[in-house]
Design an enzyme around this catalytic site. Structure first.
Site, PDB file in Angstrom:
ATOM      1  CG  HIS A  19     -16.634  -7.135  -9.538  1.00 20.02           C
ATOM      2  ND1 HIS A  19     -17.777  -6.402  -9.772  1.00 20.02           N
ATOM      3  CD2 HIS A  19     -16.169  -7.526 -10.746  1.00 20.02           C
ATOM      4  CE1 HIS A  19     -17.986  -6.361 -11.071  1.00 20.02           C
ATOM      5  NE2 HIS A  19     -17.040  -7.024 -11.696  1.00 20.02           N
ATOM      6  CG  ASP A  71     -10.185 -11.071 -15.062  1.00 24.09           C
ATOM      7  OD1 ASP A  71     -10.503 -11.726 -16.056  1.00 24.09           O
ATOM      8  OD2 ASP A  71     -10.375  -9.850 -14.942  1.00 24.09           O
ATOM      9  CG  HIS A  89     -12.187  -3.639 -17.422  1.00 24.04           C
ATOM     10  ND1 HIS A  89     -13.090  -4.619 -17.118  1.00 24.04           N
ATOM     11  CD2 HIS A  89     -12.738  -2.957 -18.482  1.00 24.04           C
ATOM     12  CE1 HIS A  89     -14.139  -4.533 -17.937  1.00 24.04           C
ATOM     13  NE2 HIS A  89     -13.941  -3.542 -18.780  1.00 24.04           N
TER      14      HIS A  89
HETATM   15  N1  CMC Z   1      -6.349  -6.202  -3.071  1.00 23.33           N
HETATM   16  C1  CMC Z   1      -6.261  -5.493  -1.925  1.00 23.33           C
HETATM   17  N2  CMC Z   1      -7.157  -4.579  -1.532  1.00 23.33           N
HETATM   18  C2  CMC Z   1      -8.198  -4.361  -2.326  1.00 23.33           C
HETATM   19  C3  CMC Z   1      -8.371  -5.057  -3.533  1.00 23.33           C
HETATM   20  C4  CMC Z   1      -7.406  -6.008  -3.902  1.00 23.33           C
HETATM   21  N3  CMC Z   1      -7.520  -6.686  -5.043  1.00 23.33           N
HETATM   22  N4  CMC Z   1      -9.503  -4.626  -4.137  1.00 23.33           N
HETATM   23  C5  CMC Z   1     -10.033  -3.683  -3.346  1.00 23.33           C
HETATM   24  N5  CMC Z   1      -9.242  -3.529  -2.238  1.00 23.33           N
HETATM   25  C6  CMC Z   1      -9.503  -2.636  -1.102  1.00 23.33           C
HETATM   26  C7  CMC Z   1      -9.298  -1.184  -1.467  1.00 23.33           C
HETATM   27  O1  CMC Z   1      -7.946  -0.793  -1.240  1.00 23.33           O
HETATM   28  C8  CMC Z   1     -10.264  -0.504  -0.543  1.00 23.33           C
HETATM   29  O2  CMC Z   1      -9.698  -0.493   0.758  1.00 23.33           O
HETATM   30  P1  CMC Z   1     -10.055   0.707   1.789  1.00 23.33           P
HETATM   31  O3  CMC Z   1     -11.535   0.682   1.984  1.00 23.33           O
HETATM   32  O4  CMC Z   1      -9.284   0.383   3.023  1.00 23.33           O
HETATM   33  O5  CMC Z   1      -9.582   1.976   1.132  1.00 23.33           O
HETATM   34  C9  CMC Z   1     -11.450  -1.464  -0.492  1.00 23.33           C
HETATM   35  O6  CMC Z   1     -10.887  -2.761  -0.783  1.00 23.33           O
HETATM   36  C10 CMC Z   1     -12.541  -1.139  -1.512  1.00 23.33           C
HETATM   37  O7  CMC Z   1     -11.949  -1.172  -2.784  1.00 23.33           O
HETATM   38  P2  CMC Z   1     -12.203  -0.116  -3.935  1.00 23.33           P
HETATM   39  O8  CMC Z   1     -10.882   0.272  -4.527  1.00 23.33           O
HETATM   40  O9  CMC Z   1     -13.076   0.999  -3.452  1.00 23.33           O
HETATM   41  O10 CMC Z   1     -13.000  -0.992  -4.948  1.00 23.33           O
HETATM   42  P3  CMC Z   1     -13.364  -0.585  -6.414  1.00 23.33           P
HETATM   43  O11 CMC Z   1     -14.764  -0.968  -6.626  1.00 23.33           O
HETATM   44  O12 CMC Z   1     -13.017   0.819  -6.721  1.00 23.33           O
HETATM   45  O13 CMC Z   1     -12.366  -1.495  -7.294  1.00 23.33           O
HETATM   46  C11 CMC Z   1     -11.468  -3.346  -8.421  1.00 23.33           C
HETATM   47  C12 CMC Z   1     -12.722  -2.727  -7.806  1.00 23.33           C
HETATM   48  C13 CMC Z   1     -11.856  -4.598  -9.173  1.00 23.33           C
HETATM   49  C14 CMC Z   1     -10.844  -2.368  -9.426  1.00 23.33           C
HETATM   50  C15 CMC Z   1     -10.472  -3.659  -7.284  1.00 23.33           C
HETATM   51  O14 CMC Z   1     -11.043  -4.594  -6.403  1.00 23.33           O
HETATM   52  C16 CMC Z   1      -9.155  -4.193  -7.839  1.00 23.33           C
HETATM   53  O15 CMC Z   1      -8.280  -3.407  -8.204  1.00 23.33           O
HETATM   54  N6  CMC Z   1      -8.967  -5.558  -7.912  1.00 23.33           N
HETATM   55  C17 CMC Z   1      -7.791  -6.123  -8.487  1.00 23.33           C
HETATM   56  C18 CMC Z   1      -7.850  -6.057 -10.001  1.00 23.33           C
HETATM   57  C19 CMC Z   1      -8.855  -7.041 -10.569  1.00 23.33           C
HETATM   58  O16 CMC Z   1      -8.888  -8.214 -10.214  1.00 23.33           O
HETATM   59  N7  CMC Z   1      -9.678  -6.584 -11.551  1.00 23.33           N
HETATM   60  C20 CMC Z   1     -10.635  -7.433 -12.241  1.00 23.33           C
HETATM   61  C21 CMC Z   1     -12.052  -7.033 -11.945  1.00 23.33           C
HETATM   62  S1  CMC Z   1     -13.248  -8.247 -12.533  1.00 23.33           S
HETATM   63  C22 CMC Z   1     -13.079  -8.356 -14.231  1.00 23.33           C
HETATM   64  C23 CMC Z   1     -13.344  -7.124 -15.005  1.00 23.33           C
HETATM   65  O17 CMC Z   1     -13.906  -6.125 -14.535  1.00 23.33           O
HETATM   66  O18 CMC Z   1     -13.010  -7.097 -16.155  1.00 23.33           O
END
Ligand code: CMC
Length: 430
Positions: A307, A365, A266
């Site tokens: 996201h 971010d 987050h």
């Molecule tokens: N790097 C590599 N792979 C990723 C990433 C990433 N940053 N984000 C998602 N994926 C992959 C994930 O492993 C999954 O792959 P697969 O389908 O093969 O299993 C696929 O993309 C879908 O991801 P998800 O985990 O189902 O996505 P989510 O909606 O649960 O998570 C997230 C969203 C933001 C937590 C995630 O993208 C992440 O951890 N990003 C990095 C941390 C980040 O930048 N967070 C800030 C978010 S925006 C500001 C805020 O919310 O405050």
């Protein structure tokens, strides 16, 4: 909530439930599951809330496929370009843009609360020198609940408004106190002549009274605050709502929001991005880190990418990237190595099939830390500034929730996978 005549029938063996569909004013409709358990004995299972609307709200609208973000109907691009953080705060809280006198009164009400109780100041002397600023912020906001508790009637709208202005006023002073404590400097003084963002910079940097405000910095900071002010039912706002739904002290609920924001998935991602860019170090290492991000056996993720809701682009990231150019240009740092690295990393990732297939784009971010660093703000403070900005969103959502006379405590259920019933065996017989 507007209701349509549409329903969905859910049939399970001999049991069935007629679930009504509720239409939104804009965006997707929802299936009302309130009667599902009563009719069928079933619960729904959606642990990360990927398909779940947790509440009704009129504050913020997001269309993740189209990259749309609106506060009270106003597009984020227009607000970032034309408005200010305090005006946006008024808009979020009241639902309409203010007239001049209304904004001036709003500003006065925030300013009026920008004083810390002397006992609260003492709290800061108890932290270890290496305490993380987010832990300090969370603790100090939680400590506000020790000062403001007996007199708060959360069912009284006047008391809720008093809480709103108090938390909005206290937050900049708490954040600036933390900033100066970790820097070993003295907090600056609020200046009536200056804008909100200029005052944040003043409180941070003007302890000696000779800090000259760079207008490009204050404008960029104001835009960052506007972009972070609210984001509908994200993890921290949902934490504030769920915690608040028990009727707890509202400052405690905001502290719960700060706890949730701290995580790297987050708001903590802005600090994590700068750590990651430092670790990558040079453009030649980008391919190695892209491979690590794609490797499912490696916990490394590309921070600032992806996201839950935005699956096309994050409109906030587009605006922030432009602000990065302005801030670095002002500093004659057009070739700032960290920004260059971030730009190259973005380009390589956006052309990589793994990221394309999963709709992974830079989020809010990804670039914000580059701007904060250029302003001289240490990376441990990035998420604290996010919290400063988001406080108006948290407090507005808490107030919106409390306005509902039919509010019930939030109480999810579970899919139980534990042991079946068994008898206790005394310790000497195990
Ligand atoms: N790097 C590599 N792979 C990723 C990433 C990433 N940053 N984000 C998602 N994926 C992959 C994930 O492993 C999954 O792959 P697969 O389908 O093969 O299993 C696929 O993309 C879908 O991801 P998800 O985990 O189902 O996505 P989510 O909606 O649960 O998570 C997230 C969203 C933001 C937590 C995630 O993208 C992440 O951890 N990003 C990095 C941390 C980040 O930048 N967070 C800030 C978010 S925006 C500001 C805020 O919310 O405050």
């Amino acid at each position: 909530m507007p209701s349509s005549k549409k329903t969905i029938s859910l049939i399970n063996d001999s049991l069935s439930s007629e679930l009504s569909i509720k239409d939104a004013s804009v965006g997707p409709s929802v299936v009302d599951l309130a009667n599902l358990n009563k009719d069928t004995g079933l619960f729904t299972f959606d642990p990360s809330y990927s398909s779940t609307a947790s509440c009704e709200s009129k504050v913020t609208y997001i269309d993740g496929d189209e990259g749309i973000l609106e506060y009270r109907g106003y597009p984020i691009e227009q607000l970032a370009n034309k408005s200010t953080y305090l005006e946006v705060s008024y808009l979020l809280f009241n639902g309409e843009l203010p007239k001049k006198e209304e904004l001036s009164e709003f500003r006065h009400n925030v300013k009026h609360n920008m004083v810390l109780d002397s006992n609260l100041k003492q709290l800061f002397t108890g932290f270890l020198p290496n305490a993380h600023p987010m832990g300090m912020l969370m603790s100090s906001v939680a400590a506000l609940s020790t000062i403001y508790h007996e007199d708060i009637d959360i069912r009284n709208p006047h008391h809720r408004e008093a809480f709103f202005f108090n938390v909005l006023g206290k937050m900049p002073v708490l954040v600036a106190t933390i900033f100066n404590q970790i820097n070993g400097t003295k907090i600056g003084s609020y200046n009536e002549e200056r804008s909100y963002a200029e005052n944040i910079l003043t409180l941070f940097f003007d302890g000696r009274g000779d800090y000259e405000i760079n207008p490009v910095f204050s404008q960029a900071l104001d835009i960052l605050l506007v972009l972070h002010a609210d984001h509908e039912q994200n993890c921290s706002t949902s934490s504030v709502r769920l915690t608040g739904s028990s009727g707890t002290n509202p400052y405690a609920a905001i502290a719960a929001g700060i706890a949730a924001l701290w995580g790297p998935s987050h708001g903590g991602a802005n600090e994590a991005v700068v750590r990651m860019l430092k670790e990558i170090g040079s453009p030649k290492n980008i391919p190695t880190y892209i491979e690590k991000a794609k490797d499912k056996s490696d916990p490394f993720k590309l921070m600032g990418f992806g996201h839950r809701v935005y699956k096309n682009f994050d409109p906030r990231a587009t605006i922030i990237r432009g602000e990065c150019h302005k801030v670095l240009g002002q500093l004659n740092q057009d070739n700032n190595p960290m920004f260059e690295l971030a730009l190259q990393l973005e380009e390589i990732a956006l052309n990589d099939q793994y990221f394309v297939d999963r709709n992974l784009y830079p989020n809010v971010d990804f670039y914000s830390g580059v701007i904060y660093q250029a302003m001289g703000i240490p990376k441990e403070m990035f998420t604290v500034i996010f919290a400063l900005a988001r406080t108006v969103g948290w407090a507005t959502h808490w107030c919106e929730m409390m306005e509902n006379p039919a509010l019930k405590i939030g109480r999810p259920r579970q899919l139980y996978l534990g042991s079946e019933k068994r008898d206790y065996i005394s310790i000497d017989q195990r």
